[in-house]
Design a protein around this motif. Structure first.
Motif, mmCIF file in Angstrom:
data_model
loop_
_atom_site.group_PDB
_atom_site.id
_atom_site.type_symbol
_atom_site.label_atom_id
_atom_site.label_comp_id
_atom_site.label_asym_id
_atom_site.label_seq_id
_atom_site.Cartn_x
_atom_site.Cartn_y
_atom_site.Cartn_z
ATOM 1 N N GLU A 20 37.143 39.944 33.258
ATOM 2 C CA GLU A 20 36.244 41.040 32.879
ATOM 3 C C GLU A 20 35.003 41.050 33.757
ATOM 4 O OE1 GLU A 20 35.606 40.226 28.774
ATOM 5 O OE2 GLU A 20 37.439 41.276 28.112
ATOM 6 N N GLY A 21 34.506 39.856 34.120
ATOM 7 C CA GLY A 21 33.353 39.787 35.008
ATOM 8 C C GLY A 21 33.652 40.353 36.381
ATOM 9 N N LEU B 118 31.676 43.577 37.964
ATOM 10 C CA LEU B 118 31.017 43.492 39.261
ATOM 11 C C LEU B 118 31.547 44.554 40.212
ATOM 12 C CD1 LEU B 118 28.888 41.834 40.746
ATOM 13 C CD2 LEU B 118 30.713 40.307 41.512
ATOM 14 N N ALA B 119 32.864 44.798 40.183
ATOM 15 C CA ALA B 119 33.450 45.836 41.030
ATOM 16 C C ALA B 119 32.901 47.207 40.669
ATOM 17 C CB ALA B 119 34.976 45.824 40.902
ATOM 18 N N ARG B 120 32.735 47.467 39.369
ATOM 19 C CA ARG B 120 32.174 48.757 38.939
ATOM 20 C C ARG B 120 30.723 48.892 39.386
ATOM 21 N NH1 ARG B 120 35.462 47.941 34.174
ATOM 22 N NH2 ARG B 120 33.762 46.776 33.180
ATOM 23 N N ALA B 121 29.969 47.798 39.314
ATOM 24 C CA ALA B 121 28.568 47.840 39.732
ATOM 25 C C ALA B 121 28.461 48.166 41.215
ATOM 26 C CB ALA B 121 27.891 46.497 39.433
ATOM 27 N N TYR B 122 29.305 47.561 42.027
ATOM 28 C CA TYR B 122 29.284 47.848 43.460
ATOM 29 C C TYR B 122 29.700 49.283 43.733
ATOM 30 C CZ TYR B 122 28.826 42.820 44.311
ATOM 31 O OH TYR B 122 28.396 41.526 44.352
ATOM 32 N N ALA B 123 30.721 49.756 42.983
ATOM 33 C CA ALA B 123 31.192 51.127 43.185
ATOM 34 C C ALA B 123 30.105 52.142 42.836
ATOM 35 C CB ALA B 123 32.444 51.382 42.352
ATOM 36 N N ASP C 49 43.288 31.306 42.128
ATOM 37 C CA ASP C 49 42.366 30.258 42.564
ATOM 38 C C ASP C 49 42.745 28.917 41.950
ATOM 39 O OD1 ASP C 49 41.362 30.111 39.954
ATOM 40 O OD2 ASP C 49 39.508 31.167 40.409
ATOM 41 N N GLU C 50 41.932 27.894 42.241
ATOM 42 C CA GLU C 50 42.287 26.533 41.842
ATOM 43 C C GLU C 50 42.182 26.304 40.338
ATOM 44 O OE1 GLU C 50 37.890 26.605 42.603
ATOM 45 O OE2 GLU C 50 39.692 27.418 43.550
ATOM 46 N N LEU C 51 41.546 27.219 39.601
ATOM 47 C CA LEU C 51 41.402 27.074 38.153
ATOM 48 C C LEU C 51 42.384 27.944 37.361
ATOM 49 C CD1 LEU C 51 37.507 26.912 37.800
ATOM 50 C CD2 LEU C 51 39.152 25.022 37.766
ATOM 51 N N GLY C 52 43.195 28.721 38.079
ATOM 52 C CA GLY C 52 44.186 29.531 37.392
ATOM 53 C C GLY C 52 43.775 30.968 37.152
ATOM 54 N N ASN C 53 42.714 31.425 37.809
ATOM 55 C CA ASN C 53 42.290 32.815 37.682
ATOM 56 C C ASN C 53 43.016 33.679 38.706
ATOM 57 O OD1 ASN C 53 39.995 32.433 35.707
ATOM 58 N ND2 ASN C 53 39.325 31.087 37.372
ATOM 59 N N VAL C 54 43.420 34.862 38.298
ATOM 60 C CA VAL C 54 44.126 35.793 39.174
ATOM 61 C C VAL C 54 43.189 36.927 39.566
ATOM 62 C CG1 VAL C 54 46.083 37.384 39.378
ATOM 63 C CG2 VAL C 54 46.337 35.236 38.096
ATOM 64 N N ASP C 55 43.180 37.285 40.835
ATOM 65 C CA ASP C 55 42.424 38.446 41.311
ATOM 66 C C ASP C 55 43.293 39.678 41.062
ATOM 67 O OD1 ASP C 55 41.048 40.416 42.612
ATOM 68 O OD2 ASP C 55 40.787 39.309 44.495
ATOM 69 N N TRP C 56 43.172 40.248 39.868
ATOM 70 C CA TRP C 56 44.055 41.332 39.477
ATOM 71 C C TRP C 56 43.806 42.610 40.268
ATOM 72 C CZ3 TRP C 56 48.338 40.414 37.075
ATOM 73 C CH2 TRP C 56 48.431 39.284 36.256
ATOM 74 N N ALA C 57 42.576 42.862 40.671
ATOM 75 C CA ALA C 57 42.288 44.065 41.464
ATOM 76 C C ALA C 57 43.063 44.037 42.776
ATOM 77 C CB ALA C 57 40.793 44.181 41.724
ATOM 78 N N SER C 58 43.069 42.877 43.437
ATOM 79 C CA SER C 58 43.815 42.757 44.692
ATOM 80 C C SER C 58 45.315 42.789 44.437
ATOM 81 C CB SER C 58 43.431 41.460 45.405
ATOM 82 O OG SER C 58 42.071 41.468 45.784
ATOM 83 N N ALA C 59 45.750 42.166 43.335
ATOM 84 C CA ALA C 59 47.180 42.140 43.031
ATOM 85 C C ALA C 59 47.723 43.541 42.759
ATOM 86 C CB ALA C 59 47.445 41.236 41.831
ATOM 87 N N LEU D 79 40.212 32.355 26.717
ATOM 88 C CA LEU D 79 38.952 33.086 26.648
ATOM 89 C C LEU D 79 38.197 33.013 27.978
ATOM 90 C CD1 LEU D 79 36.805 34.637 25.077
ATOM 91 C CD2 LEU D 79 35.904 32.437 24.269
ATOM 92 N N ALA D 80 38.135 31.825 28.575
ATOM 93 C CA ALA D 80 37.400 31.665 29.827
ATOM 94 C C ALA D 80 38.025 32.495 30.945
ATOM 95 C CB ALA D 80 37.361 30.190 30.223
ATOM 96 N N ILE D 81 39.367 32.481 31.035
ATOM 97 C CA ILE D 81 40.046 33.259 32.075
ATOM 98 C C ILE D 81 39.858 34.752 31.838
ATOM 99 C CG2 ILE D 81 42.342 33.874 32.940
ATOM 100 C CD1 ILE D 81 43.102 30.928 32.667
ATOM 101 N N LYS D 82 39.888 35.175 30.577
ATOM 102 C CA LYS D 82 39.657 36.584 30.259
ATOM 103 C C LYS D 82 38.247 37.005 30.636
ATOM 104 C CE LYS D 82 39.744 39.856 26.389
ATOM 105 N NZ LYS D 82 39.966 40.010 24.912
ATOM 106 N N GLN D 83 37.266 36.154 30.371
ATOM 107 C CA GLN D 83 35.877 36.481 30.712
ATOM 108 C C GLN D 83 35.684 36.592 32.216
ATOM 109 O OE1 GLN D 83 33.926 33.250 28.650
ATOM 110 N NE2 GLN D 83 33.407 34.538 26.888
ATOM 111 N N ILE D 84 36.350 35.735 32.964
ATOM 112 C CA ILE D 84 36.246 35.805 34.425
ATOM 113 C C ILE D 84 36.854 37.111 34.929
ATOM 114 C CG2 ILE D 84 37.104 34.790 36.579
ATOM 115 C CD1 ILE D 84 36.764 32.059 35.273
#
Length: 318
Positions: A292-293, A297-302, A164-174, A285-290
């Protein structure tokens, strides 16, 4: 955005009079958004004093909204550009106060006369950072080259769309993404920067705990002598992103490509060791928290899935 460039190519029977860069919406009513420039040439002798008129039209009087043509509230740049070009070709005087003051390379060293690459805001941002004591990215970033590799089922594969535009990676999709074309390798601590569509800047850090990954060939992979998260923060500075936006070459804004050396040539703000430590830790820290969040959220939906199934079809519909 208008500017003058003096060509110095010696006597010639053909003179480049002007180049006008048009926005991608110019031919959208006809069904195409290809990036277009209009070249004006004349059959006459040119010399070292012959100017080349370069202009970028950001507004052409209309825009596309929901597939239909609508008036552009910002107006139309073309009449003023046309009048200035006509006056210049006819040998008349023009209002030079309307021209952008940009330091341009020598005519013979230009690789393109695409006026969209000459951006007044980008030039002003670069000059401001230089005046403040900034430095080019090449002083702390090193391009690692393209290390092509077949797609591996054991490694995450990062596409440009996963960042995304802030440098966060969607690791689940990757982790589940397996493209048909091969990618390239990246190591923990590397900084990956998208070399596609610079108007939508995308850059990220491969986390130290992640291990080797693969990424799209649309990325440039860099190694930072600084804390990589601090390097990412420098690249995200608004004055740096202003320099990135007009870069690249291509037939449409979404397919414009830039070279790794253009990333290395970006000027970043001055910094101190204290700033590097503080901002680097904060960004990590901020990227790590995102990340983990996202996982939480994925676990909650599952967890909801088996409960819904156990209620039976009738209860599920309710």
């Amino acid at each position: 955005h208008q500017l003058l460039l003096t060509q110095d190519r010696g006597p010639s029977s053909i003179a480049v009079e002007g180049v006008v860069s048009l926005p991608s919406a110019t031919f959208a009513p006809a069904g195409t958004t290809a990036k277009t420039s209009v070249l004006f040439i004349s059959k006459r002798t040119s010399d070292s004093t012959t100017p080349v008129f370069l202009a970028r039209a950001d507004h052409i009087g209309y825009v596309m909204r929901k597939g239909a043509v609508a008036p552009d509230p910002e107006g139309d740049d073309l009449p003023a550009i046309g009048q200035a070009l006509d006056s210049l070709i006819d040998g008349g005087s023009i209002d030079r106060s309307s021209f952008a003051r940009i330091d341009l390379p020598e005519f013979d060293s230009l690789t393109s006369l695409d006026a969209s690459s000459f951006d007044a805001d980008a030039a002003q941002a670069r000059h401001r950072l230089i005046h403040l004591g900034g430095q080019e990215c090449r002083t702390f970033l090193r391009f690692r080259g393209r290390r092509r590799a077949p797609v591996s089922d054991d490694l995450p594969f990062i596409s440009v769309l996963h960042v995304d535009e802030l440098g966060n990676v969607d690791w689940a999709s990757a982790r589940s993404y397996r493209p048909a074309t091969q990618g390239q390798g990246a190591e923990p601590g590397d900084v990956i920067v998208s070399l596609l569509n610079p108007s939508k800047f995308r850059a990220a850090v491969i986390p130290p705990h992640q291990g080797p990954v693969q990424c799209s060939s649309e990325f440039g992979v860099f190694r930072s002598a600084l804390n990589p998260y601090a390097a990412l923060a420098l690249l995200q500075h608004p004055l740096v992103r202003l320099q990135v936006a007009p870069l690249g070459r291509g037939t449409s804004s979404s397919r414009r490509r830039i070279e790794p050396d253009q990333i290395l040539s970006l000027v970043v703000p001055p910094f101190t060791e204290e700033w590097l430590l503080r901002v680097g830790l904060a960004a990590e820290l901020a990227i790590k928290q995102i990340a983990e969040g996202r996982q939480e959220l994925a676990r909650a939906y599952a967890d909801l899935a088996p409960k819904a199934a156990s209620q039976g079809p009738e209860r599920t519909r309710l």
